[in-house]
Every structure is written in structure tokens, then in C-alpha cells.
Design a protein around this motif. Structure first.
Motif, PDB file in Angstrom:
ATOM      1  N   ALA A   3       0.600   9.927 -14.365  1.00  0.00           N
ATOM      2  CA  ALA A   3      -0.011   9.503 -13.097  1.00  0.00           C
ATOM      3  C   ALA A   3       1.078   9.453 -12.037  1.00  0.00           C
ATOM      4  O   ALA A   3       0.895   9.939 -10.913  1.00  0.00           O
ATOM      5  CB  ALA A   3      -0.687   8.150 -13.256  1.00  0.00           C
ATOM      6  N   HIS A  21     -13.701  16.486  -2.391  1.00  0.00           N
ATOM      7  CA  HIS A  21     -12.409  16.203  -2.991  1.00  0.00           C
ATOM      8  C   HIS A  21     -11.919  14.795  -2.644  1.00  0.00           C
ATOM      9  O   HIS A  21     -11.361  14.088  -3.471  1.00  0.00           O
ATOM     10  CB  HIS A  21     -11.417  17.250  -2.496  1.00  0.00           C
ATOM     11  N   LEU A  44       2.017  12.974 -10.997  1.00  0.00           N
ATOM     12  CA  LEU A  44       1.048  13.594 -10.084  1.00  0.00           C
ATOM     13  C   LEU A  44       1.178  13.007  -8.680  1.00  0.00           C
ATOM     14  O   LEU A  44       1.080  13.737  -7.689  1.00  0.00           O
ATOM     15  CB  LEU A  44      -0.371  13.390 -10.624  1.00  0.00           C
ATOM     16  N   CYS A  50      -4.057   0.055  -1.046  1.00  0.00           N
ATOM     17  CA  CYS A  50      -3.969   1.499  -0.824  1.00  0.00           C
ATOM     18  C   CYS A  50      -5.337   2.062  -0.475  1.00  0.00           C
ATOM     19  O   CYS A  50      -5.485   2.863   0.439  1.00  0.00           O
ATOM     20  CB  CYS A  50      -3.416   2.166  -2.067  1.00  0.00           C
ATOM     21  N   ALA A  84       3.814   1.691  -5.396  1.00  0.00           N
ATOM     22  CA  ALA A  84       2.872   1.993  -6.485  1.00  0.00           C
ATOM     23  C   ALA A  84       3.590   2.671  -7.640  1.00  0.00           C
ATOM     24  O   ALA A  84       3.425   2.296  -8.806  1.00  0.00           O
ATOM     25  CB  ALA A  84       1.754   2.889  -5.973  1.00  0.00           C
ATOM     26  N   ASN A 144      -5.461  20.601   1.602  1.00  0.00           N
ATOM     27  CA  ASN A 144      -4.564  19.457   1.388  1.00  0.00           C
ATOM     28  C   ASN A 144      -3.757  19.619   0.100  1.00  0.00           C
ATOM     29  O   ASN A 144      -2.982  18.774  -0.259  1.00  0.00           O
ATOM     30  CB  ASN A 144      -5.342  18.142   1.376  1.00  0.00           C
ATOM     31  N   PHE A 163      -3.719  15.769 -18.119  1.00  0.00           N
ATOM     32  CA  PHE A 163      -3.971  14.407 -17.660  1.00  0.00           C
ATOM     33  C   PHE A 163      -5.458  14.082 -17.738  1.00  0.00           C
ATOM     34  O   PHE A 163      -5.850  13.015 -18.193  1.00  0.00           O
ATOM     35  CB  PHE A 163      -3.459  14.266 -16.223  1.00  0.00           C
ATOM     36  N   LEU A 189      -8.987  16.849  -9.010  1.00  0.00           N
ATOM     37  CA  LEU A 189      -8.179  17.954  -9.519  1.00  0.00           C
ATOM     38  C   LEU A 189      -8.906  19.286  -9.479  1.00  0.00           C
ATOM     39  O   LEU A 189      -8.273  20.323  -9.420  1.00  0.00           O
ATOM     40  CB  LEU A 189      -7.719  17.662 -10.945  1.00  0.00           C
ATOM     41  N   SER A 247       0.823  -1.209   0.000  1.00  0.00           N
ATOM     42  CA  SER A 247       0.000   0.000   0.000  1.00  0.00           C
ATOM     43  C   SER A 247       0.858   1.260   0.000  1.00  0.00           C
ATOM     44  O   SER A 247       0.341   2.354   0.096  1.00  0.00           O
ATOM     45  CB  SER A 247      -0.938  -0.003   1.192  1.00  0.00           C
ATOM     46  N   MET A 268     -10.015   8.715   4.858  1.00  0.00           N
ATOM     47  CA  MET A 268     -10.432   9.801   3.968  1.00  0.00           C
ATOM     48  C   MET A 268     -11.919  10.104   4.167  1.00  0.00           C
ATOM     49  O   MET A 268     -12.323  11.264   4.169  1.00  0.00           O
ATOM     50  CB  MET A 268     -10.177   9.421   2.526  1.00  0.00           C
ATOM     51  N   LEU A 307       4.049   1.379 -11.482  1.00  0.00           N
ATOM     52  CA  LEU A 307       3.645   2.150 -12.664  1.00  0.00           C
ATOM     53  C   LEU A 307       4.799   2.205 -13.651  1.00  0.00           C
ATOM     54  O   LEU A 307       4.620   2.020 -14.867  1.00  0.00           O
ATOM     55  CB  LEU A 307       3.235   3.574 -12.276  1.00  0.00           C
ATOM     56  N   HIS A 313      -9.163   5.434  -7.687  1.00  0.00           N
ATOM     57  CA  HIS A 313      -8.458   4.188  -7.411  1.00  0.00           C
ATOM     58  C   HIS A 313      -9.368   2.982  -7.529  1.00  0.00           C
ATOM     59  O   HIS A 313      -8.954   1.939  -8.032  1.00  0.00           O
ATOM     60  CB  HIS A 313      -7.741   4.286  -6.069  1.00  0.00           C
ATOM     61  N   ILE A 325      -9.647   2.216 -11.182  1.00  0.00           N
ATOM     62  CA  ILE A 325      -8.531   1.453 -11.740  1.00  0.00           C
ATOM     63  C   ILE A 325      -8.671  -0.030 -11.436  1.00  0.00           C
ATOM     64  O   ILE A 325      -8.484  -0.892 -12.299  1.00  0.00           O
ATOM     65  CB  ILE A 325      -7.206   2.016 -11.208  1.00  0.00           C
ATOM     66  N   MET A 357       3.259   4.256  -1.330  1.00  0.00           N
ATOM     67  CA  MET A 357       3.361   5.074  -2.523  1.00  0.00           C
ATOM     68  C   MET A 357       4.534   4.659  -3.404  1.00  0.00           C
ATOM     69  O   MET A 357       4.435   4.591  -4.624  1.00  0.00           O
ATOM     70  CB  MET A 357       3.593   6.501  -2.015  1.00  0.00           C
TER      71      MET A 357
HETATM   72  C1  HEM Z   1      -1.689   1.561  -9.438  1.00  0.00           C
HETATM   73  C2  HEM Z   1      -2.128   2.461 -10.157  1.00  0.00           C
HETATM   74  C3  HEM Z   1      -2.526   3.803  -9.647  1.00  0.00           C
HETATM   75  C4  HEM Z   1      -2.967   4.754 -10.470  1.00  0.00           C
HETATM   76  C5  HEM Z   1      -3.117   4.636 -11.992  1.00  0.00           C
HETATM   77  C6  HEM Z   1      -3.277   5.879  -9.694  1.00  0.00           C
HETATM   78  C7  HEM Z   1      -3.782   7.037 -10.201  1.00  0.00           C
HETATM   79  C8  HEM Z   1      -4.008   8.148  -9.463  1.00  0.00           C
HETATM   80  C9  HEM Z   1      -4.476   9.340  -9.996  1.00  0.00           C
HETATM   81  C10 HEM Z   1      -4.830   9.562 -11.445  1.00  0.00           C
HETATM   82  C11 HEM Z   1      -4.547  10.219  -8.998  1.00  0.00           C
HETATM   83  C12 HEM Z   1      -5.020  11.616  -9.122  1.00  0.00           C
HETATM   84  C13 HEM Z   1      -3.893  12.531  -9.019  1.00  0.00           C
HETATM   85  C14 HEM Z   1      -4.426  13.882  -9.137  1.00  0.00           C
HETATM   86  O1  HEM Z   1      -4.813  14.473  -8.131  1.00  0.00           O
HETATM   87  O2  HEM Z   1      -4.439  14.324 -10.265  1.00  0.00           O
HETATM   88  C15 HEM Z   1      -4.110   9.601  -7.810  1.00  0.00           C
HETATM   89  C16 HEM Z   1      -4.038  10.205  -6.565  1.00  0.00           C
HETATM   90  C17 HEM Z   1      -3.646   9.540  -5.427  1.00  0.00           C
HETATM   91  N1  HEM Z   1      -3.183   8.254  -5.346  1.00  0.00           N
HETATM   92 FE1  HEM Z   1      -3.078   6.958  -6.845  1.00  0.00          FE
HETATM   93  N2  HEM Z   1      -3.000   5.614  -8.377  1.00  0.00           N
HETATM   94  C18 HEM Z   1      -2.527   4.351  -8.321  1.00  0.00           C
HETATM   95  C19 HEM Z   1      -2.104   3.695  -7.207  1.00  0.00           C
HETATM   96  C20 HEM Z   1      -2.026   4.272  -5.955  1.00  0.00           C
HETATM   97  C21 HEM Z   1      -1.575   3.598  -4.814  1.00  0.00           C
HETATM   98  C22 HEM Z   1      -1.101   2.159  -4.760  1.00  0.00           C
HETATM   99  C23 HEM Z   1      -1.652   4.464  -3.794  1.00  0.00           C
HETATM  100  C24 HEM Z   1      -1.274   4.168  -2.362  1.00  0.00           C
HETATM  101  C25 HEM Z   1      -0.283   4.670  -1.798  1.00  0.00           C
HETATM  102  C26 HEM Z   1      -2.158   5.693  -4.296  1.00  0.00           C
HETATM  103  C27 HEM Z   1      -2.411   6.821  -3.552  1.00  0.00           C
HETATM  104  C28 HEM Z   1      -2.915   7.974  -4.049  1.00  0.00           C
HETATM  105  C29 HEM Z   1      -3.214   9.115  -3.265  1.00  0.00           C
HETATM  106  C30 HEM Z   1      -3.070   9.191  -1.762  1.00  0.00           C
HETATM  107  C31 HEM Z   1      -3.665  10.104  -4.127  1.00  0.00           C
HETATM  108  C32 HEM Z   1      -4.053  11.526  -3.829  1.00  0.00           C
HETATM  109  C33 HEM Z   1      -5.335  11.693  -3.132  1.00  0.00           C
HETATM  110  C34 HEM Z   1      -5.436  13.113  -2.735  1.00  0.00           C
HETATM  111  O3  HEM Z   1      -4.784  13.482  -1.754  1.00  0.00           O
HETATM  112  O4  HEM Z   1      -6.127  13.854  -3.375  1.00  0.00           O
HETATM  113  N3  HEM Z   1      -2.379   5.545  -5.632  1.00  0.00           N
HETATM  114  N4  HEM Z   1      -3.787   8.318  -8.116  1.00  0.00           N
END
Ligand code: HEM
Lengths: 687, 385
Positions: free
Chosen positions: B338, A165, B341, A86, A20, A664, B299, A635, A15, A94, A24, A173, A176, A17
Motif C-alpha cells: 500500500a 476512477h 502504491l 485525508c 500516512a 491522472n 495487491f 486500479l 492528512s 475528487m 503505515l 479509504h 479502511i 501523504m
Molecule cells: C492509512 C492507511 C491507508 C491505506 C491502507 C491506504 C490505501 C490506499 C490504497 C490501497 C490505495 C490504492 C492505490 C492504488 O491505486 O492501487 C490508495 C490510494 C490513495 N491514497 Fe491511500 N491509504 C491510506 C491512507 C491515505 C492517506 C492518509 C492519504 C492522504 C494523503 C491517502 C491518499 C491516497 C490517495 C490520494 C490515493 C490515490 C487516489 C488516486 O489518485 O487514484 N491515503 N490508498
């Protein structure tokens, strides 16, 4: 380390970052492999490319079908696992965050935030509170008011906006994970499992589908497949072929698809404009009949199986050929029947050849302009001139092209007893080139070469017979004395002595003999051997003159035999005779003892259909919707929190107002917004 | 006690209700609605339902966009006027492009695209001399010249659209169907996106950098025209005859354009990081914020474009995902941003690392855009070089 804590560590890793982002990156790099190496080619191509040593290594690595290789699927599975954990790890907190007003904060916390200010409060707490509430409401904040401090004399107003948000994170997520799950459902995992356990085996033999054994057949209950089938007009199919590795599986369908007619329409430039198939689908269980025309971008869907127009081919056009022996003394043409994708044997004396008909094209659009590349002068002209030449509409420059339909053509191979074959492309209709008409026959030794064309000149009636008779005369040793004499008889005029005429006839015979071995090439070789270098050009000129003279004599003789009504001095005669000589000379390098003329055809087209069943498709689309929604929310909805603490006067302090803001996301928008709030609250503090 | 700063009116808080719109805003909206209504009534019978929906959605989008950014309003009036002029001058005959003076030298599609290239070059020159010579008037001229270039490009595409129907009704199609046309589209979208952010952030100095990408595209367009004759309007292969193209391609190019701008801002940020041009270029914080905004926008649209592409593929090729090289590279681009970001939003990474990443991202994007067509073959091989 205990069992439990080991799982705990693994979960933390998955889980995280960092994991992850690594996944990717690995997935991206792995995907590159499959785009660099062409996928799912026939295995023979890979052997040719990599050689016998590397071929099995790459095969074991699954490089010929990367995206279905187990290691690739493992990466995908890890991605799903990582994203799920995650979500599991962050999701609940959240949601809590989203619901909470965070009204437990202390003054100290507030005053440590980057965006905060403290002002003396110059009006009553209650009056100020009313103003603050109205302001927050106006700006779309939701808030909660709590009493604070000793005896609850202080007031904390905790406000938030854009807290949805957080849903964005969940949506993206989850989206996906959902997409990957849908994709896996449509992937070939179940089939792979059957292969591993040996229940299904890839068929690699080229046999009729009815003979394919059950171990290589998949029943109509197979939930997910993507296969192809070619159906000739007037035929039907109830299976499709799934290409896997270097072989295929046969997929039985729950219905039969019959092709009534295949339509292909073209633009005037010859590019295809529309492919369409009139199909009749008959359900095997219910007997339901559906008649429909499918075209590209307009599939038919029945029982979750989508039927697409994918390609087209010849479906076994039937043809009549006339074969003209090129080098026999008695050039009797004979007729042969042929069908596209089939072969026939041609016997001619001792030689035996296989005629393998490869393809038929009902028409061919060719650019017959002399200059079908951008014109040279424009290129060398100055920059300004080039720019001026480009100005205007985007329409193609009509003057540069001369597109014409030159009619049907047939592609075939002639294979000799040793298995050697040359490939031919013969046009059915004559082509007018520089004012005269020819039949064109292209030939090449290998599929990568381009065609060289043999031109067979036609007479003024547009027939090929005269050329055939003429070449037989020129190549037949028995006619040489006759031709030599006739040539000599016409030479010079009355001044020429009989001895000279005899010598002329003799040398004409010698030239013919030379020419009959290998065309102009043997004449030229002879000159190179026997004439001093300085005189070769002159000698060549004389030899060509003699050859033309003899050929003209042959033409006249033939004319007398066959068309006595035609005048003896046809103005086209010399051109025809020259073309004949060129053609005969070229035919030595033609590579076949026949010219195969296409005389009749009855076209049968075949439509290439792709049939797919993808039950995961709607799941994937659902996931996509979640993903897009989530990205927008994440976003474009900014989460902001405001705290306004109104502190009453105490023994040692004045009444004051503490304002703090947090988000945030650190963006400049927040700073700007806080400046705005500061002014508003400063005004309120004064009353 | 902290002091209260000078008053400013942050854009984010300027709430403008529907009824606080200016007369011009309303004129524009009514004009577009009436115009599209007329189009639907006159030509609706030749459009399928999806195309009608796309037209209506485009009108809504154009009204929203112009209400948000008033410069679009003026652009649209110019485009409408020029398009009507071209219809009038052509009189239904393509050959008149060579005969009518204003067509030949001003607004026939190839001419307009040449003008576009010319004004882009002038704009780049102005931006650079303004930046290096610290002359505000020159950078301001750069902005205006860029507007002219973008307008000329849009005129070129719109007239080209009309010309394709003049060649033959069955040849007619929206000019975003091959590599030449989408390169023109790319420069236009990049230009417009940049102009928007320039207006919002008052960062004229970045124009010089963004124009470098645009100039590279111009170079390609010219080479493609003069060396390959790729500018000729070609009919559509059956697979491309679909309304999907009208939404898939523009969405994709908003993505590509944004990524290109982000990379060029990253270049500027890297210069500042080394201590170069620090006095002239915006602060790192501003550039950083801009980079994030642009990549976020790109994006979003790139995600939508990829999904639309998948849905189109499901309809045209029989499968929403075939691991065709173009699809796969779209995925690679997507994964890259991704990851970017995540680095920024969650790890809180800032500075040179992210800037370098954005620059490399542009190379990945460019490979997906042009490289795949050049080096790899697949189902997407319409735009072969
Ligand atoms: C595996 C494929 C994953 C993809 C394609 C993906 C994609 C995304 C995308 C598109 C965003 C939006 C970013 C933005 O604000 O523009 C995002 C945000 C985020 N992702 Fe992922 N993610 C993946 C995995 C993970 C994993 C494994 C974690 C765990 C650590 C994670 C944690 C987060 C967090 C915490 C945010 C931001 C939430 C926020 O504070 O607004 N992601 N992710």
C-alpha cells in the motif's frame, strides 16, 4: 500562532501523504514485535525467559499482548484519524473532478500538455464536429460541447472516460476507516476502560468459577468477547473464561451449553479427521432448547454469540490401576482408582506417593517399522537413482511404514514427599517386539525429555505375574542360597565334584547379591574394580552366563511351584529369563517403587469450545467490500480526458484542430491510446 | 505541427464483442460448460453448495481468461486430455503408478512435478543464454520450455488431486494444503503470470530474471522432497476441511507470484539504472510500467485473499482477526505494498527507490510465506518445516 492555525497545521500534517506512509511503516514494524515474541503466554514463561529485571520492563511496555497495548491502539487511532482527514481533504475535490468536464481550459493549457497535437483543419468545423462526436461516443467517452473564441466561432469538445476512477479513492479509504471502527468495536476497549477505572479486576487465583467475585465477572450484556471453556461429557457450562494478562475474567452467558457427547474420528494414519460435539443449548430467558452438533468450520450462532469447536481434552476418565511393588519381598499387588486431572495417595509401607493422573489416550497409532526414517541406501545412491525412487504417485511409501494401533495409554506423575516427580506413560496392552510380548512403561524426569521405556516381559499366557515372582526371587536375599544350589546342581554333569558344586553355588550367590544392588551396572563396576583389564571381557561373559543360569534355575523352581503341568524346558524360557534380567536391571533406574498397570477405564471426553460475540464483524466485512471495490475501481478504471478544439480561420491563421489528452495516471497505456486517437483525429481533420 | 506516428493497434482499444469471438473460443466455452455440467450432475451430491458455486465460478473465470488470452485455451485442452488419460490408466488403483509405464515415467504426480522442475531449469538456461548471447531463438525457446514446465506442474497437481482420492476417499483434497503443494502452485502461478505479461509487453528478456525466483522455489521443492520426504500426500486436519481453502490459497498465491515477478523486474531495472545490459533489457519506462501493473494485480488479489482468510478464520477459529503471526505478516506485506502504491501514484516517485522497495518487498513477502512457518508458531502451523 493562533489557536485556529495550530489546528490547521495539525490537520495538514494528519492528512499529508508523508504522515500516512510513516504511519503505515510504523504500524508494520510494531506488528512485527508481536509475532517475534510469543503472545499471551503464562507470565511464568516470560519471567523464565527474560529474568526478573527485564520482565517488568517488558510488561510495562505491553509486549506480552502487543496488539492490545495502548501504544499500539494509539497508532491505529492515528491511522484512522489520518485517513479520515485525508478523505475530508481530498474527497470533495475528487467528487467535483468526477462531475466536471474541465471545459474551461485555454488553448495554451492544452498545448502545454505532454500529449497534444495541432493539425490544420481542412473541412468545415461542423462536419468535423459531427465526426468527432460520433468517434467519442463509439469509444465510450462522455463529452460536452461549448462555443469558444471571439463571437463563439470556435468549438471545444471536452470529453472524459473512466471518471468513476475517483470513487475508488473514496471507497478504499472509507473502507479502511470502517474496518478499523468495526475492529475497535470488537476490541476490548470497554473492558480496558473498566479495568483502568478499577471497576473490573483480573482474577489470577485458580479457584472454582462460582467463587470468582463480581469484580472479575462480566455480565451477559457485554457486547464483545472471546472466551474459552472446557465441558466434560455429561456436564454443562454457563460461563466462559477470557484470558487477560496473567489471569482471566469470567464471562456469564445468556444460555447454558451442555455437552452430550464428544466425537473424534481419525484417519487410518492416526491423524484426527473430525472433531464434533453434540451440544444442547438452553436459553436462560426464553427457555428455548437447541440441540445441534457443532464441528470445526461449522459453528452454531445464537443471540449473536458464535459457538465454535476449538479443542478437546480428557474430561476426567475414570480408571482402575493395579500397582505392583517392584522392590518389596512380598510383591502383593494392590488396586487403586484414579481419575484424569485428579490425584490419589498410595501408601506402601513407609513410603507415601502421590499419583497424579495427567492424561488418558484411548488409542495410540505408532510406526512400528524398524526403519521409520527414509532409508539410508536411497540417500547414498546416485542422483538418478534417487530421482527414480521419487517417481510415481504422491502416496506415502507403504513399505516404509508399519502403522499400528497399540491401544490405550495413561500419563501420570508419581510425586514423593519431597515434591519430586517423574512422569510416566504406560500402555495398557502388551506390545509384540521381536517376537515376544511386553508391557511398556515410559518414564522421564522432565517434560522436555523423551520417554525411556521399561519393558516388562510376559509369559506364554500373556501374564505379568511370572515376571513379578521371578524378580522377587532374584532380588530376595533369602532365596539366593536355594537358587545357588539349584544352579550348581545342574552345572556340568556327573564329572563335577561336590566341592566344585559348592563353590559354584557360592559364586552364584555372590553374583546375585551384586546384581540385586544395581543390576548389570553393579556387576560391571565390580569387574572393573577387581579384574585386570585384559580379562574383563571374559569375566563379564562368565558373570552373565552365571546370572542367566541362576535365573533359569529360578524360572524352573517357580515353574514347579506354580505350574507343574508346564514342561521343564520351555523353548521360550531362555528368552524370557534374559528379558527378565534386563528388565530388573533397568528397573533400578526406573524412578518408582511400583509399576502401575492400567486395568480398566471408563472414558470421559471433554470438548473445548470457544464462544465469541463480535458485533463489529459485519461492519468489518462491509468495510472490506468497500476496500476491494475501491481497489478494483482505482486500479482498473483509467481516467482519461480528451479535448478537441476546433478553431475557425481568423485573419492571420488557418482553421485548425487542437487535440490533447490527459490522465491522472501516467502509464504506457495512455501513450498507446493517444497514438490511436491521433490517427483517428488526423483523418477527421482532412475530412 | 506535429507529425502523425505510425499506426499501431493498442490492445486497450481492441474491442471484441461477444459475437466477434472465433469458433475456437466458442468451442472451448461450450466444452467447459458441458464438462462442468456433467461433473455437477455426476458428483454434485458429494459437493456442498459452496463447492458447486466455486466450480461454476471457476468455469466462468477460465472462459473469460481464455477469451482474453488464447494460450490458456490450449493449456486447458492439454490438461483435460492428460487428466482423462490418468483416470484411464489408474483404473482406480493408486498402486498402478508404479506399474503402468506412462504413469511411472510421465504423468503420475511426483513424476510430473519432477518434469516440471526439469523444464524450469531448461527454460532458465535458455533465457539466460539467449539474454547474454543475444540469441532471440534461445529466449523464444525459454518461453516454450516455461510453458512445458507450467503444464507439467499443473498436470502434477491435478493428478495429485485425483491420487489423494485414490488413497482413500476421506483423504482426498485439493493439493494446495501444505507447504510442498503450495510451492508447486507458486512456481506455476509465477510462471503463468510472467508468460502473460511477456506476451502483452513482448519482453522476453525479463524471463531470465523471473526464472531466478522460480529456480529458487525448485531448489526448495527438491530439498523438501529428497531431504524431508514432504511430498507424501497427507490427510487434512479438520480446520483445513473447508471450501474456503479453494479460494483463499489461490488468491494468496496470485499475490505472492506477482510480488515475486515485480521484484525480479526491479532487479533488471536496477541493472539498467547502473548502465548494465542497457542494450538488451527493455527501457526503464517499460519495466517501470510493468512493475506497477504486476504489483497492482498482486495487491488486488492479496487484499482479497487476506479478507477471505479473515472470513475463513471467523468460521474455523472463532474470530476474523487473531493477530496470529501469519495474519500479522500478511498485514505487514499488505501495508508495505500500500505504501509502495502511494509513493508511486501520489508522490509520483519512480526509478531506483521504488525498485529497491519492490526487492525488499519480496523479502517481506517471502518471510510471510515461508519464514513464519519456519520461525514462528501459531494457528497457521500446518506447513511447519
Ligand atoms: C492509512 C492507511 C491507508 C491505506 C491502507 C491506504 C490505501 C490506499 C490504497 C490501497 C490505495 C490504492 C492505490 C492504488 O491505486 O492501487 C490508495 C490510494 C490513495 N491514497 Fe491511500 N491509504 C491510506 C491512507 C491515505 C492517506 C492518509 C492519504 C492522504 C494523503 C491517502 C491518499 C491516497 C490517495 C490520494 C490515493 C490515490 C487516489 C488516486 O489518485 O487514484 N491515503 N490508498
Amino acid at each position: 500562532m493562533g489557536q485556529w492555525s495550530r489546528w490547521q497545521a495539525l490537520y495538514t500534517l494528519f492528512s499529508s501523504m508523508r504522515f500516512a506512509i510513516s504511519l503505515l511503516s510504523v504500524l508494520a514494524i510494531a506488528s512485527v514485535v508481536g509475532t517475534v515474541l510469543k503472545q499471551a503466554e503464562p507470565y511464568a514463561n516470560y519471567i523464565a525467559q527474560f529474568g526478573p529485571f527485564w520482565f517488568p520492563v517488558f510488561e510495562a511496555l505491553g509486549l506480552y499482548d502487543v496488539y492490545h497495548a495502548s501504544w499500539f491502539l494509539t497508532i491505529l487511532a492515528f491511522l484512522v484519524l489520518s485517513t479520515s482527514s485525508c478523505i475530508y481533504r481530498n474527497g470533495p475535490s475528487m467528487l467535483q473532478e468526477m462531475a466536471s468536464y474541465r471545459d474551461k481550459v485555454t488553448v495554451r493549457t492544452l498545448q502545454r500538455l505532454p500529449m497534444q497535437m495541432t493539425l490544420p483543419l481542412e473541412q468545415s468545423l461542423q462536419a468535423c464536429q459531427a465526426q468527432v462526436e460520433a468517434y467519442l461516443f463509439r469509444h465510450g467517452f462522455r463529452y460536452r460541447v461549448t462555443a469558444r473564441g471571439a463571437g463563439g466561432a470556435d468549438i471545444l469538445i471536452a470529453a472524459k472516460a473512466g471518471s468513476y476512477h475517483r470513487l475508488g479513492y473514496l471507497f478504499t479509504h472509507c473502507g479502511i476507516v470502517v474496518i478499523c471502527v468495526g475492529g475497535l468495536i470488537d476490541g476490548n476497549l470497554p473492558l480496558k476502560a473498566l479495568q483502568w477505572t478499577g471497576q473490573k479486576v483480573i482474577e489470577v487465583r485458580d479457584i472454582p468459577q462460582s467463587q470468582v467475585p463480581a469484580q472479575s465477572r462480566l455480565g451477559p450484556d457485554n457486547q464483545s468477547f472471546r472466551g474459552n471453556v472446557n465441558i466434560p461429557e455429561g456436564s454443562s457450562a454457563n460461563v466462559v473464561f477470557l484470558n487477560v494478562g496473567d489471569g482471566y475474567f469470567v464471562q456469564d452467558l445468556p444460555f447454558t451449553v451442555a455437552l452430550n457427547k464428544f466425537h473424534i474420528e481419525h484417519y487410518t494414519t492416526g491423524q484426527p479427521r473430525d472433531f464434533a460435539s453434540d451440544i444442547v443449548l438452553t436459553d436462560r430467558q426464553t427457555g428455548e432448547r437447541i440441540e445441534r452438533t457443532i464441528r470445526v468450520n461449522h459453528p452454531l450462532i445464537h443471540r449473536g454469540i458464535a459457538i465454535y469447536q476449538a479443542s478437546f481434552a480428557d474430561g476426567g476418565t475414570r480408571m482402575q490401576f493395579r500397582a505392583w511393588p517392584l522392590f518389596s519381598q512380598k510383591p502383593q499387588p494392590f488396586d487403586i482408582a484414579g481419575v484424569v486431572h485428579q490425584s490419589t495417595t498410595i501408601h506402601n509401607g513407609q513410603t507415601e506417593l502421590r499419583l497424579e493422573v495427567a492424561d488418558f489416550r484411548p488409542f495410540n497409532i505408532e510406526d512400528l517399522s524398524v526403519n521409520n526414517t527414509p532409508q539410508e541406501p536411497v540417500k547414498t545412491a546416485g542422483v538418478a537413482a534417487r530421482v527414480f525412487a521419487q517417481m510415481g504417485s504422491g502416496a506415502a511409501d507403504a513399505s516404509r511404514q508399519d502403522l499400528r494401533n497399540v491401544g490405550p495409554s495413561v500419563q501420570f506423575r508419581l510425586r514423593d514427599a519431597q515434591g519430586q516427580a517423574s512422569e510416566f506413560s504406560n500402555y495398557m496392552l502388551p506390545l509384540q517386539l521381536e517376537g515376544a510380548w511386553y508391557l511398556m512403561s515410559g518414564v522421564r524426569a522432565s517434560p522436555n525429555a523423551s520417554f525411556r521405556y521399561l519393558r516388562l516381559p510376559l509369559d506364554s499366557q500373556g501374564r505379568i505375574e511370572r515376571y513379578m515372582r521371578l524378580r522377587a526371587l532374584l532380588l530376595d536375599a533369602k532365596s539366593w542360597p536355594l537358587l545357588g544350589q539349584r544352579f550348581a546342581a545342574q552345572a556340568g554333569g556327573s564329572a563335577v565334584t561336590p566341592q566344585l558344586r559348592a563353590r559354584l553355588a557360592e559364586s552364584a550367590e555372590r553374583v546375585l547379591q551384586l546384581f540385586a544392588t544395581n543390576g548389570f551396572q553393579s556387576v560391571s563396576d565390580f569387574i572393573d574394580q577387581s579384574v585386570p583389564e585384559a580379562e574383563r571381557d571374559k569375566a563379564a561373559e562368565i558373570y552373565v552366563k552365571v546370572l542367566e543360569g541362576v535365573a533359569l534355575a529360578a524360572w524352573q523352581w517357580d515353574n514347579q511351584q506354580h505350574t507343574p503341568t508346564t514342561s521343564m524346558d520351555d523353548p521360550q524360557a531362555l528368552r524370557f529369563v534374559r528379558d527378565t534380567l534386563t528388565s530388573v536391571s533397568d528397573s533400578f533406574a526406573y524412578g518408582a517403587p511400583f509399576y502401575v498397570q492400567l486395568t480398566q477405564f471408563e472414558e470421559v471426553k471433554a470438548s473445548g469450545l470457544q464462544l465469541t460475540r463480535a458485533p463489529g464483524q459485519n461492519i468489518v466485512y462491509g468495510g472490506c467490500l468497500l476496500l476491494v471495490l475501491g481497489i478494483f475501481v482505482m486500479l482498473y478504471i483509467r481516467e482519461r480526458r480528451l479535448w478537441i478544439l476546433l478553431q475557425a480561420a481568423h485573419s492571420d491563421t488557418h482553421a485548425q484542430m487542437v487535440v490533447a489528452m490527459a490522465s491522472n495516471r501516467n502509464t504506457l497505456d495512455n501513450d498507446q491510446e493517444f497514438i490511436h486517437h491521433q490517427q483517428a483525429f488526423a483523418a477527421m481533420s482532412k475530412g | 505541427m506535429s507529425s502523425v506516428p505510425e499506426p499501431v493497434e493498442p490492445e486497450v482499444l481492441v474491442a471484441r464483442g461477444l459475437f466477434k469471438r472465433s469458433v475456437w473460443d466458442w468451442c472451448y466455452a461450450v466444452g467447459l460448460v458441458l464438462g462442468s455440467g456433467w461433473v455437477l450432475q455426476r458428483f454434485g451430491q458429494w459437493m456442498d453448495g459452496y463447492e458447486q458455486v466455486i466450480l461454476v465460478a471457476a468455469v466462468v473465470a477460465l472462459i473469460t481468461l481464455a477469451w482474453h488470452w488464447s494460450a490458456i485455451r490450449n493449456l486447458m485442452w492439454v490438461l483435460i486430455a492428460v487428466s482423462l488419460c490418468s483416470v484411464y490408466w489408474y483404473q482406480g488403483q493408486i498402486a498402478r503408478a508404479q506399474e503402468v509405464f506412462f504413469l511411472k515415467y510421465l504423468i503420475s504426480s511426483q513424476t510430473a512435478i519432477m518434469w516440471m522442475c526439469f523444464f524450469y531449469a531448461l527454460s532458465a538456461l535458455s533465457y539466460w543464454s539467449g539474454l547474454l548471447g543475444r540469441v532471440a531463438a534461445l529466449t523464444a525457446a525459454g518461453t516454450r520450455l516455461l510453458w512445458v514446465g507450467v503444464t507439467a506442474g499443473l498436470v502434477g497437481l491435478l493428478v495429485r488431486w485425483y491420487e489423494s482420492y485414490l488413497i482413500s476417499v476421506d483423504v482426498g483434497h485439493i493439493p494446495i494444503s501444505n507447504l510442498y503443494e503450495v510451492f508447486v502452485l507458486f512456481t506455476i502461478i509465477t510462471g503463468l503470470l510472467y508468460l502473460y505479461y511477456e506476451a502483452r509487453y513482448a519482453t522476453r528478456q525479463l524471463g531470465a530474471f523471473v526464472m531466478l525466483v522460480v529456480l529458487a522455489a525448485v531448489w526448495f521443492i527438491l530439498w523438501y522432497t529428497f531431504d524431508r520426504g514432504a511430498h507424501e500426500i497427507q490427510p487434512l486436519v479438520p480446520a483445513l476441511q473447508s471450501w474456503w481453502m479453494k479460494i483463499h490459497v489461490p488468491a494468496n498465491f496470485i499475490g505472492y507470484g506477482s510480488f515475486a515477478i515485480a521484484a525480479m523486474i526491479a532487479c533488471a531495472a536496477l541493472l539498467v539504472d547502473r548502465g548494465w545490459l542497457t542494450q538488451i533489457l527493455p527501457t526503464p519506462a517499460v519495466m517501470d510500467d510493468l512493475m506497477y501493473k504486476v504489483i497492482a494485480l498482486g495487491f488486488t488479489f492479496f487484499t482479497i485473499a487476506t479478507i477471505l482468510g479473515a472470513m475463513w478464520a471467523a468460521e474455523a477459529w472463532g474470530g476474523y482477526w487473531s493477530w496470529d503471526p501469519k495474519e500479522t505478516w500478511a498485514l505487514i506485506v499488505w501495508l508495505n505494498y500500500a505504501a509502495w502504491l502511494h509513493m508511486r501514484l501520489i508522490k509520483g516517485v519512480r526509478g531506483p527507490l521504488l525498485a529497491w522497495w519492490a526487492v525488499i518487498g519480496l523479502f517481506v513477502t517471502m518471510f510471510a510465506f515461508v519464514g513464519v512457518n519456519m520461525f514462528l508458531s501459531g494457528l497457521h502451523s500446518y506447513g511447519q518445516l
